[in-house]
Design an enzyme around this catalytic site. Structure first.
Site, PDB file in Angstrom:
ATOM      1  N   ASN A  49       0.837  -1.203   0.000  1.00  0.00           N
ATOM      2  CA  ASN A  49       0.000   0.000   0.000  1.00  0.00           C
ATOM      3  C   ASN A  49       0.870   1.250   0.000  1.00  0.00           C
ATOM      4  OD1 ASN A  49       0.612  -0.866   2.670  1.00  0.00           O
ATOM      5  ND2 ASN A  49      -1.039   0.335   3.527  1.00  0.00           N
ATOM      6  N   GLU A  51       0.442   5.258   0.504  1.00  0.00           N
ATOM      7  CA  GLU A  51      -0.495   6.304   0.942  1.00  0.00           C
ATOM      8  C   GLU A  51      -0.053   7.671   0.439  1.00  0.00           C
ATOM      9  OE1 GLU A  51      -1.033   5.662   5.175  1.00  0.00           O
ATOM     10  OE2 GLU A  51      -2.228   3.871   4.732  1.00  0.00           O
ATOM     11  N   CYS A  60      -4.136   0.641  -2.459  1.00  0.00           N
ATOM     12  CA  CYS A  60      -4.004  -0.606  -1.704  1.00  0.00           C
ATOM     13  C   CYS A  60      -2.906  -1.491  -2.292  1.00  0.00           C
ATOM     14  CB  CYS A  60      -5.310  -1.391  -1.742  1.00  0.00           C
ATOM     15  SG  CYS A  60      -6.639  -0.640  -0.815  1.00  0.00           S
ATOM     16  N   GLU A  62      -3.049  -4.663  -2.999  1.00  0.00           N
ATOM     17  CA  GLU A  62      -3.546  -5.554  -4.048  1.00  0.00           C
ATOM     18  C   GLU A  62      -3.541  -4.841  -5.398  1.00  0.00           C
ATOM     19  OE1 GLU A  62      -4.872  -4.861  -1.137  1.00  0.00           O
ATOM     20  OE2 GLU A  62      -6.234  -6.409  -0.422  1.00  0.00           O
ATOM     21  N   CYS A  93     -10.331  -5.065   0.137  1.00  0.00           N
ATOM     22  CA  CYS A  93     -11.426  -4.092   0.201  1.00  0.00           C
ATOM     23  C   CYS A  93     -12.281  -4.197  -1.070  1.00  0.00           C
ATOM     24  CB  CYS A  93     -10.877  -2.676   0.362  1.00  0.00           C
ATOM     25  SG  CYS A  93     -10.278  -1.951  -1.174  1.00  0.00           S
ATOM     26  N   CYS A  96     -10.599  -3.228  -4.396  1.00  0.00           N
ATOM     27  CA  CYS A  96      -9.637  -4.245  -4.869  1.00  0.00           C
ATOM     28  C   CYS A  96     -10.367  -5.470  -5.395  1.00  0.00           C
ATOM     29  CB  CYS A  96      -8.671  -4.615  -3.751  1.00  0.00           C
ATOM     30  SG  CYS A  96      -7.545  -3.247  -3.381  1.00  0.00           S
TER      31      CYS A  96
END
Ligand code: THU
Length: 142
Positions: A49, A51, A60, A62, A93, A96
């Site tokens: 991930n 940010e 993310c 993934e 999530c 994803c």
């Protein structure tokens, strides 16, 4: 695409996800995530991930892994492993799940953490009746 991997391949994917989490850039959430994607070619791509100070732009693990795979020319996802250094495993999530669906509608999804608990499921169980490329092919011309 059968949602079944050999035990050694599973272990390889899980350790790749664990390693990927080490590069996590997560200064805002402090929530490190690593992902590894097994593609149709047999290659494994990893991601973490990433940010951003503009929080909505966080990406993310993934999706980082999947976009790396797609940029390398991969178009089939067989399995995704997600690692979080938490007591319980973390499931991908919603965003994803949708991105996995594009290339792996029946992909095996494995979530592992720092304890024995693990989740093993398939994308179609996590995202039933998914919207995907087929819906666009079926559309009527206006
Ligand atoms: N995150 C992932 O990398 N994967 C998920 O499936 C859930 C959330 C990241 C995004 C953000 O950097 C942090 O975890 C907290 O939401």
């Amino acid at each position: 695409m059968p949602a079944k991997l050999s035990a050694p391949l599973c272990r390889r994917l899980e350790s790749a996800a664990r390693r990927a989490a080490q590069a996590s850039y997560s200064p805002y959430s402090q929530f490190r995530v690593g992902a590894a994607v097994l593609c149709g070619s047999g290659k494994v791509y990893t991601g973490t991930n990433v940010e951003n100070a503009s929080y909505g732009l966080c990406n993310c693990a993934e999706r980082t892994a999947i976009f790396t795979a797609a940029a390398a020319g991969e178009r089939v996802i067989r399995a995704v492993a997600v690692y979080t250094p938490t007591p319980a495993p973390t499931s991908p999530c919603g965003a994803c799940r949708q991105v996995i669906n594009e290339f792996g509608p029946t992909a095996l999804i494995i979530s592992v953490c720092d304890q024995a608990g693990r989740l093993e499921t398939t994308l179609d169980r996590l995202l039933p009746d998914a919207f995907g490329p087929g819906a666009l092919r079926r559309r009527r011309r206006a």
